[in-house]
Design a protein around this motif. Structure first.
Motif: not given
Length: 226
Positions: A126-146
């Motif tokens: 990351p450069n100074n514009e980015v504080a952190d980087v992570f990945t998450m399962p794409l399908e989470n964006f269709l699920q009720t959990e969280g």
């Protein structure tokens, strides 16, 4: 597990160059990269956290990307250039799959999502514009959990803000607003299903409502310039 070929085939149904039609938009244009990769057998999306050194949206989870430069050839060029600057992702390492129609961000700027596969082994710097980087399962964006949401009024248009909480490596990240909207759309297209949580209409109707909001905002801003 969805293969890369299947992901590409499904995204191609929504592929468009619409974003490049709006380069004269009075509030500006931008592009983000939606970086897909496989992790532990699941399709993941890479996300960044904006640092305290940026002028706006400090601490927000977002996709790598930024404003269109006059020298950029198109929205793909913008997304890849910004990704290289922010997390040192070489443009040649991105297998661009599709671009979807631009979506208005909360400041009115029109942002084109560019979706592509990146190497599963990629390690961000990351450069100074980015504080952190992570990945998450794409399908989470269709699920009720969280997931949670709230009703708001945006530019006089009723809208729903979606929030997705995800814990990884001892940290908790919350993706919301524009980034959550884009991730939901990409996930719905790739998995060919609507979210588990309630939407007033089908995902196709949801995508169309986003397009309508963009068109209305664009027309209003153009009228104000006359």
């Amino acid at each position: 597990m969805l293969s890369k070929d299947m992901v590409k085939t499904r995204l191609q149904q929504y592929n468009t160059s619409d974003g490049d039609r709006y380069r004269g938009h009075p509030l500006g244009t931008a592009a983000v990269l939606v970086p897909l990769l496989y992790k532990d057998g699941d399709l993941h999306v890479l996300l960044t956290v904006r640092s305290s050194e940026v002028r706006s949206h400090k601490g927000d989870v977002c996709f790598p990307g930024g404003k269109t430069d006059p020298e950029d050839k198109d929205s793909t060029h913008t997304a890849l250039r910004e990704s290289e600057e922010e997390i040192k992702l070489p443009p040649e390492d991105v297998d661009v799959l599709a671009r979807i129609s631009p979506i208005p961000a909360r400041d009115g700027m029109l942002v084109t999502p560019v979706i592509g596969f990146i190497p599963d082994s990629f390690k961000a710097t990351p450069n100074n514009e980015v504080a952190d980087v992570f990945t998450m399962p794409l399908e989470n964006f269709l699920q009720t959990e969280g997931h949670s949401d709230e009703e708001i009024s945006w530019k006089g248009i009723p809208a729903t803000l979606h929030y997705f909480q995800y814990k990884t490596n001892g940290k908790t990240f919350v993706t919301w607003g524009f980034t959550a909207m884009v991730a939901m759309i990409v996930a719905a297209v790739i998995y060919k299903r609507t979210p588990d949580f309630d939407l007033e209409n089908s995902m196709d109707s949801y995508i169309e409502s986003v397009r309508d909001a963009r068109s209305k905002l664009y027309a209003t801003r153009n009228s104000s310039k006359m």
